[in-house]
Motif scaffolding. Sequence first.
Motif, PDB file in Angstrom:
ATOM      1  N   PHE A 186       0.775  -1.240   0.000  1.00 14.31           N
ATOM      2  CA  PHE A 186       0.000   0.000   0.000  1.00 14.31           C
ATOM      3  C   PHE A 186       0.808   1.294   0.000  1.00 14.31           C
ATOM      4  CE2 PHE A 186      -2.672  -3.023   2.681  1.00 14.31           C
ATOM      5  CZ  PHE A 186      -3.438  -3.445   1.613  1.00 14.31           C
ATOM      6  N   ALA A 187       2.109   1.266   0.198  1.00  9.21           N
ATOM      7  CA  ALA A 187       2.880   2.502   0.262  1.00  9.21           C
ATOM      8  C   ALA A 187       2.722   3.297  -1.033  1.00  9.21           C
ATOM      9  CB  ALA A 187       4.353   2.211   0.523  1.00  9.21           C
ATOM     10  N   GLY A 188       2.411   4.572  -0.902  1.00  3.34           N
ATOM     11  CA  GLY A 188       2.242   5.434  -2.056  1.00  3.34           C
ATOM     12  C   GLY A 188       0.859   5.406  -2.672  1.00  3.34           C
ATOM     13  N   THR A 189      -0.062   4.659  -2.051  1.00  3.10           N
ATOM     14  CA  THR A 189      -1.420   4.543  -2.585  1.00  3.10           C
ATOM     15  C   THR A 189      -2.426   5.112  -1.594  1.00  3.10           C
ATOM     16  OG1 THR A 189      -0.839   2.526  -3.808  1.00  3.10           O
ATOM     17  CG2 THR A 189      -3.186   2.951  -3.430  1.00  3.10           C
ATOM     18  N   CYS A 190      -3.313   5.979  -2.071  1.00  2.00           N
ATOM     19  CA  CYS A 190      -4.425   6.486  -1.273  1.00  2.00           C
ATOM     20  C   CYS A 190      -5.732   6.086  -1.945  1.00  2.00           C
ATOM     21  CB  CYS A 190      -4.368   8.013  -1.145  1.00  2.00           C
ATOM     22  SG  CYS A 190      -3.106   8.618  -0.002  1.00  2.00           S
ATOM     23  N   VAL A 191      -6.785   5.854  -1.169  1.00  2.00           N
ATOM     24  CA  VAL A 191      -8.083   5.471  -1.716  1.00  2.00           C
ATOM     25  C   VAL A 191      -9.121   6.520  -1.361  1.00  2.00           C
ATOM     26  CG1 VAL A 191      -7.576   3.005  -1.696  1.00  2.00           C
ATOM     27  CG2 VAL A 191      -8.608   4.060   0.314  1.00  2.00           C
ATOM     28  N   ARG A 192     -10.238   6.514  -2.084  1.00  2.00           N
ATOM     29  CA  ARG A 192     -11.314   7.478  -1.887  1.00  2.00           C
ATOM     30  C   ARG A 192     -12.243   7.028  -0.761  1.00  2.00           C
ATOM     31  NH1 ARG A 192     -12.255   7.581  -8.099  1.00  2.00           N
ATOM     32  NH2 ARG A 192     -13.604   5.853  -7.540  1.00  2.00           N
ATOM     33  N   PRO A 193     -13.080   7.930  -0.252  1.00  2.00           N
ATOM     34  CA  PRO A 193     -14.030   7.547   0.805  1.00  2.00           C
ATOM     35  C   PRO A 193     -14.910   6.379   0.374  1.00  2.00           C
ATOM     36  CG  PRO A 193     -13.997   9.929   0.540  1.00  2.00           C
ATOM     37  CD  PRO A 193     -13.183   9.373  -0.587  1.00  2.00           C
ATOM     38  N   GLY A 194     -15.058   5.395   1.257  1.00  2.00           N
ATOM     39  CA  GLY A 194     -15.889   4.240   0.966  1.00  2.00           C
ATOM     40  C   GLY A 194     -15.193   3.163   0.170  1.00  2.00           C
ATOM     41  N   ASP A 195     -14.018   3.461  -0.403  1.00  2.00           N
ATOM     42  CA  ASP A 195     -13.286   2.479  -1.200  1.00  2.00           C
ATOM     43  C   ASP A 195     -12.238   1.797  -0.320  1.00  2.00           C
ATOM     44  OD1 ASP A 195     -12.608   0.977  -3.345  1.00  2.00           O
ATOM     45  OD2 ASP A 195     -12.087   2.656  -4.657  1.00  2.00           O
ATOM     46  N   ALA A 196     -11.633   0.733  -0.826  1.00  2.00           N
ATOM     47  CA  ALA A 196     -10.627   0.012  -0.059  1.00  2.00           C
ATOM     48  C   ALA A 196      -9.806  -0.863  -0.993  1.00  2.00           C
ATOM     49  CB  ALA A 196     -11.279  -0.859   1.018  1.00  2.00           C
TER      50      ALA A 196
END
Length: 224
Positions: free
Chosen positions: A172-182
């Motif tokens: 997961f390093a360097g990755t962001c997700v949107r609200p409600g996502d995973a």
Amino acid sequence: MAFPNDNRIILALGAVLAVVAAVVIALIFMGRGGDDEPTTPEERAGLQLDVTEAPDLEPTRELRCFVDGRFVGMATLADCARQNGVATEGLDVGLDETGALAAAPTAQFAPPPEEPPLELTEAQPITPPEVSPVGPAPQPVQAGAPCLRHVGGEWRQLSAGMSQGACVQALFAGTCVRPGDAQYGRWGDLTLRLVPRRVEQSQDNSRFRTLAEQDRNCQFPGLR
């Protein structure tokens, strides 16, 4: 009525009037400029909002609310939580695909996948290399567990054995997700889940608890 004939007196009076006029004009412009400054906490928040500070938003601030994956309109954080039947802590808050501040239940758009086959999550026994009596001392065997990523509807193994921190960084390093996502991964028999601002872990693939916080650069400085 007689006017003074001395030009010096006339020039002095003109200078005084010019200074007074300049002061009056300056005061008028200063008063108008102050009207453009935000005067309430809500206005300042609207100008300086940072997604990483979303849980500390003013209670009256409205944001885009999602229920069952559908946008249902603007609502405060508490109202959105009530519509979803969860506590406010159960909402992920961040920027959605439109770039607006939004809230949705944790992992609403990406529920946990089925657990991977047992053969992928079982660590293979590691046999220390044989060394001759005159050779160098054997290196200690590093303990670890298989690290898997869930992508494209299937589990893919990244490593047959690594530490939990290294697995989280690799996934997961360097990755962001949107609200409600995973996004999901697996370390041994633990399910790892990346949601906005944090990565979580679960032993039963259902109940998750926070493992590490994610900073605004989508990194995990607390994990090594």
